[in-house]
Write a protein that holds these residues in place. Structure first.
Motif, PDB file in Angstrom:
ATOM      1  N   GLU A   1     -35.001  30.692  69.559  1.00 16.29           N
ATOM      2  CA  GLU A   1     -34.661  31.982  68.915  1.00 16.29           C
ATOM      3  C   GLU A   1     -33.757  31.746  67.705  1.00 16.29           C
ATOM      4  OE1 GLU A   1     -34.592  35.251  72.566  1.00 16.29           O
ATOM      5  OE2 GLU A   1     -32.870  33.960  72.232  1.00 16.29           O
ATOM      6  N   LEU A   2     -32.815  30.814  67.866  1.00 11.74           N
ATOM      7  CA  LEU A   2     -31.901  30.543  66.759  1.00 11.74           C
ATOM      8  C   LEU A   2     -32.656  29.916  65.585  1.00 11.74           C
ATOM      9  CD1 LEU A   2     -28.950  30.821  65.855  1.00 11.74           C
ATOM     10  CD2 LEU A   2     -28.611  28.440  66.541  1.00 11.74           C
ATOM     11  N   TYR A   3     -33.617  29.053  65.877  1.00 12.21           N
ATOM     12  CA  TYR A   3     -34.406  28.425  64.807  1.00 12.21           C
ATOM     13  C   TYR A   3     -35.238  29.476  64.061  1.00 12.21           C
ATOM     14  CZ  TYR A   3     -37.745  25.563  62.255  1.00 12.21           C
ATOM     15  OH  TYR A   3     -38.499  25.011  61.248  1.00 12.21           O
ATOM     16  N   GLU A   4     -35.787  30.401  64.836  1.00 12.53           N
ATOM     17  CA  GLU A   4     -36.575  31.496  64.240  1.00 12.53           C
ATOM     18  C   GLU A   4     -35.689  32.332  63.308  1.00 12.53           C
ATOM     19  OE1 GLU A   4     -38.751  35.326  66.063  1.00 12.53           O
ATOM     20  OE2 GLU A   4     -38.935  33.544  67.307  1.00 12.53           O
ATOM     21  N   TYR A   5     -34.454  32.594  63.773  1.00 10.09           N
ATOM     22  CA  TYR A   5     -33.523  33.364  62.940  1.00 10.09           C
ATOM     23  C   TYR A   5     -33.135  32.565  61.684  1.00 10.09           C
ATOM     24  CZ  TYR A   5     -29.459  35.743  61.132  1.00 10.09           C
ATOM     25  OH  TYR A   5     -28.589  36.369  60.276  1.00 10.09           O
ATOM     26  N   TYR A   6     -32.925  31.276  61.844  1.00 11.13           N
ATOM     27  CA  TYR A   6     -32.576  30.391  60.724  1.00 11.13           C
ATOM     28  C   TYR A   6     -33.643  30.460  59.621  1.00 11.13           C
ATOM     29  CZ  TYR A   6     -32.929  25.801  58.363  1.00 11.13           C
ATOM     30  OH  TYR A   6     -33.093  24.787  57.450  1.00 11.13           O
ATOM     31  N   GLN A   7     -34.907  30.498  60.009  1.00 15.56           N
ATOM     32  CA  GLN A   7     -35.983  30.585  59.007  1.00 15.56           C
ATOM     33  C   GLN A   7     -35.901  31.902  58.236  1.00 15.56           C
ATOM     34  OE1 GLN A   7     -39.100  29.525  61.965  1.00 15.56           O
ATOM     35  NE2 GLN A   7     -39.749  28.029  60.451  1.00 15.56           N
ATOM     36  N   ARG A   8     -35.525  32.947  58.932  1.00  7.85           N
ATOM     37  CA  ARG A   8     -35.329  34.256  58.267  1.00  7.85           C
ATOM     38  C   ARG A   8     -34.176  34.183  57.267  1.00  7.85           C
ATOM     39  NH1 ARG A   8     -34.233  39.100  62.136  1.00  7.85           N
ATOM     40  NH2 ARG A   8     -33.226  39.880  60.260  1.00  7.85           N
ATOM     41  N   VAL A   9     -33.115  33.495  57.670  1.00 12.97           N
ATOM     42  CA  VAL A   9     -31.939  33.340  56.802  1.00 12.97           C
ATOM     43  C   VAL A   9     -32.341  32.692  55.478  1.00 12.97           C
ATOM     44  CG1 VAL A   9     -29.794  31.987  56.553  1.00 12.97           C
ATOM     45  CG2 VAL A   9     -30.184  33.336  58.615  1.00 12.97           C
ATOM     46  N   LEU A  10     -33.152  31.625  55.562  1.00 15.09           N
ATOM     47  CA  LEU A  10     -33.585  30.934  54.340  1.00 15.09           C
ATOM     48  C   LEU A  10     -34.427  31.836  53.445  1.00 15.09           C
ATOM     49  CD1 LEU A  10     -34.526  27.273  55.370  1.00 15.09           C
ATOM     50  CD2 LEU A  10     -32.417  28.115  54.349  1.00 15.09           C
ATOM     51  N   LYS A  11     -35.167  32.739  54.050  1.00 13.65           N
ATOM     52  CA  LYS A  11     -36.028  33.633  53.265  1.00 13.65           C
ATOM     53  C   LYS A  11     -35.259  34.811  52.680  1.00 13.65           C
ATOM     54  CE  LYS A  11     -40.476  32.974  55.670  1.00 13.65           C
ATOM     55  NZ  LYS A  11     -40.213  32.618  57.072  1.00 13.65           N
ATOM     56  N   GLU A  12     -34.291  35.324  53.438  1.00 11.97           N
ATOM     57  CA  GLU A  12     -33.714  36.639  53.091  1.00 11.97           C
ATOM     58  C   GLU A  12     -32.265  36.632  52.616  1.00 11.97           C
ATOM     59  OE1 GLU A  12     -34.284  39.047  56.571  1.00 11.97           O
ATOM     60  OE2 GLU A  12     -36.445  38.626  56.651  1.00 11.97           O
ATOM     61  N   ASP A  13     -31.467  35.650  53.031  1.00 14.21           N
ATOM     62  CA  ASP A  13     -30.040  35.706  52.694  1.00 14.21           C
ATOM     63  C   ASP A  13     -29.799  35.584  51.191  1.00 14.21           C
ATOM     64  OD1 ASP A  13     -29.388  35.784  55.383  1.00 14.21           O
ATOM     65  OD2 ASP A  13     -27.734  34.370  55.154  1.00 14.21           O
ATOM     66  N   LYS A  14     -28.726  36.223  50.747  1.00  9.12           N
ATOM     67  CA  LYS A  14     -28.276  36.011  49.366  1.00  9.12           C
ATOM     68  C   LYS A  14     -27.512  34.692  49.371  1.00  9.12           C
ATOM     69  CE  LYS A  14     -25.517  38.097  45.698  1.00  9.12           C
ATOM     70  NZ  LYS A  14     -24.963  36.843  45.212  1.00  9.12           N
ATOM     71  N   LEU A  15     -27.997  33.719  48.584  1.00  4.24           N
ATOM     72  CA  LEU A  15     -27.397  32.387  48.561  1.00  4.24           C
ATOM     73  C   LEU A  15     -26.626  32.163  47.267  1.00  4.24           C
ATOM     74  CD1 LEU A  15     -30.240  30.040  49.899  1.00  4.24           C
ATOM     75  CD2 LEU A  15     -28.321  30.970  51.148  1.00  4.24           C
ATOM     76  N   ASP A  16     -25.374  31.756  47.413  1.00  2.00           N
ATOM     77  CA  ASP A  16     -24.545  31.414  46.254  1.00  2.00           C
ATOM     78  C   ASP A  16     -23.977  30.023  46.469  1.00  2.00           C
ATOM     79  OD1 ASP A  16     -23.999  33.941  44.367  1.00  2.00           O
ATOM     80  OD2 ASP A  16     -24.218  34.628  46.429  1.00  2.00           O
ATOM     81  N   PHE A  17     -24.191  29.149  45.488  1.00  3.27           N
ATOM     82  CA  PHE A  17     -23.728  27.762  45.570  1.00  3.27           C
ATOM     83  C   PHE A  17     -22.687  27.537  44.478  1.00  3.27           C
ATOM     84  CE2 PHE A  17     -23.889  23.234  44.596  1.00  3.27           C
ATOM     85  CZ  PHE A  17     -23.956  22.640  45.846  1.00  3.27           C
ATOM     86  N   TYR A  18     -21.469  27.171  44.882  1.00  8.04           N
ATOM     87  CA  TYR A  18     -20.379  26.950  43.921  1.00  8.04           C
ATOM     88  C   TYR A  18     -20.094  25.455  43.795  1.00  8.04           C
ATOM     89  CZ  TYR A  18     -19.385  31.945  44.122  1.00  8.04           C
ATOM     90  OH  TYR A  18     -19.496  33.305  44.031  1.00  8.04           O
ATOM     91  N   LEU A  19     -19.982  25.002  42.560  1.00 10.77           N
ATOM     92  CA  LEU A  19     -19.593  23.616  42.299  1.00 10.77           C
ATOM     93  C   LEU A  19     -18.393  23.670  41.361  1.00 10.77           C
ATOM     94  CD1 LEU A  19     -20.078  20.607  42.603  1.00 10.77           C
ATOM     95  CD2 LEU A  19     -21.781  20.720  40.788  1.00 10.77           C
ATOM     96  N   ILE A  20     -17.251  23.192  41.862  1.00 12.21           N
ATOM     97  CA  ILE A  20     -15.998  23.312  41.110  1.00 12.21           C
ATOM     98  C   ILE A  20     -15.374  21.926  40.934  1.00 12.21           C
ATOM     99  CG2 ILE A  20     -13.686  24.344  41.113  1.00 12.21           C
ATOM    100  CD1 ILE A  20     -14.823  26.513  43.019  1.00 12.21           C
ATOM    101  N   GLY A  21     -15.086  21.542  39.704  1.00 12.10           N
ATOM    102  CA  GLY A  21     -14.442  20.256  39.460  1.00 12.10           C
ATOM    103  C   GLY A  21     -14.758  19.720  38.073  1.00 12.10           C
TER     104      GLY A  21
END
Length: 429
Positions: free
Chosen positions: A189-209
């Motif tokens: 169930e958690l893996y199934e939810y994880y796949q949804r996360v990759l499809k639907e979540d708003k992803l923000d990647f910060y690189l500072i330095g």
């Protein structure tokens, strides 16, 4: 003078934020995943980051990940969970030495980006499920985290205030989910939810330095290869305007010191123009040691062990927290209400205003002294779907007038008074 420049680029729907600065000796990578708070997903989401950081296809055990981090000159990796307004946010954070300071040229930044992408995109799997033993261990740890919030009575009383105040709103959900839901959750169930996360979540990647932006951009593009998707700011369910009626909830527990928590609706959130004035209001009301609550409830009346207030600016709430003797309940509530009345009446000086603005400015500048603090300040925009720069934040605070603070105060409505008192103790309420 601009403190730093944040560059935004889109990559398969993920927003990459690069902040090039020589202020820090390390490079920091932060991945933020945002989705609406929902009862049916809150516990799965609370478990997910801790499972992801445990093992990957390339490093199938925690020991191997730790060993790899040690090999990257002691790089660090953390997972975390927060809620901002009605959103549930997963944070994965890495800090790695800047290779420019090393005598031997080890590609530390690329290795860090690669590991971060492994954790998000290539977790350790067993068929179409996560590893069962990791799930079992992380469920136990999650339940301990949930229990810890109940054992710490200061946190517990704040949690209970939110549950009572926001009863039928997503914000009432606990950031770590529910014990019984954790028990029932399976690896599949958690893996199934994880796949949804990759499809639907708003992803923000910060690189500072301090890095070459072009090279770093290519590295992120190389390692973060995943199916493009919307990753848009989620459409939150339209919150029905809450009918605010003052209510009082008194509960008993085996506590030595009563916990008095009061919740107000501010009718103002981070995106609103009035946000700056609300921050200044909170500083004068209960945010600092010179504030009205600290001086009048704690110092003058000696009613409280602590008395302070804070703003939840993505939900539009103001919380007052206070530790009092049970017999002081009525007096404490009355003095807190008086201080709110004084704020609404403009009963504070220009000196109070200037001192508070100066302290908020110092607080913000102190926050960006660390790369992670800087990321949190910048992420306010992504979490609120806003576009305010740090300079605008400082300017906005510095320009707040007394009239604006009074106007912000006039919109604040008392919602819930929650009191946790000792078993068998007599309150004067």
């Amino acid at each position: 003078m601009s403190f730093f420049e944040e560059k935004l680029t889109k990559l398969n729907g993920m927003t990459v934020h690069t902040i090039k600065t020589d202020k820090y000796k390390t490079n920091t990578l932060v991945l933020k995943l945002l989705a609406p708070l929902k009862k049916e997903t809150v516990t799965k989401r609370a478990l997910l980051p801790y499972v992801l950081q445990r093992a990957t296809a390339r490093f199938p055990s925690t020991g191997q990940i730790r060993h790899h981090l040690d090999g990257l000159y002691g790089a660090t990796l953390f997972a975390d969970l927060t809620k901002k307004g009605e959103n549930h946010i997963i944070t994965l954070r890495m800090e790695v030495a800047n290779e420019n300071f090393l005598t031997e040229k080890t590609p530390l930044l690329e290795e860090a980006i690669k590991l971060m992408s492994d954790i998000l995109l290539r977790p350790l799997l067993n068929g179409d499920a996560f590893d069962e033993s990791i799930i079992k261990e992380e469920k136990r740890t999650l339940k301990q985290r949930i229990q810890a919030a109940y054992d710490d009575k200061m946190r517990y009383s704040n949690l209970r205030l939110v549950q009572e105040m926001c009863k039928d709103e997503p914000y009432a959900l606990h950031v770590n989910g529910e014990m019984e839901d954790a028990d029932a959750l399976t690896a599949a169930e958690l893996y199934e939810y994880y796949q949804r996360v990759l499809k639907e979540d708003k992803l923000d990647f910060y690189l500072i330095g301090d890095f070459c932006e072009e090279t770093a951009g290519k590295m992120i593009q190389t390692h973060f290869t995943f199916a493009a998707n919307s990753h848009a700011y989620p459409e939150l369910e339209k919150q029905v305007s809450q009918k605010v009626e003052e209510k009082e909830v008194i509960e008993e527990e085996d506590v030595k010191q009563g916990k008095l928590n009061i919740g107000y609706r501010t009718n103002c959130t981070y995106k609103d123009e009035q946000y700056f004035a609300l921050q200044v209001f909170n500083g004068i009301f209960g945010g600092f040691s010179h504030s009205k609550l600290f001086i009048n409830v704690r110092e003058k009346a000696s009613l409280a062990y602590y008395a302070a207030s804070r703003v939840e600016s993505h939900k539009g709430l103001l919380m007052v927290m206070s530790g009092i003797e049970v017999g002081n309940f009525d007096r404490a509530v009355s003095i807190i209400k008086e201080q709110m009345g004084a704020m609404k009446a403009g009963d504070f000086t220009e000196e109070d205003l200037d001192q508070t603005k100066g302290m908020i400015r110092n607080q913000l500048l102190e926050t960006i002294d660390t790369s992670f603090g800087l990321c949190e300040v910048l992420y306010q925009n992504a979490a609120a779907n806003a576009g305010r720069t740090f300079d605008e934040l400082l300017d906005g605070i510095s320009q707040v007038t007394k009239e604006e603070v009074v106007a912000a105060a006039s919109n604040i409505q008392l919602d819930t008074i929650y009191f946790l008192k000792g078993t068998g103790a007599e309150s004067d309420g």
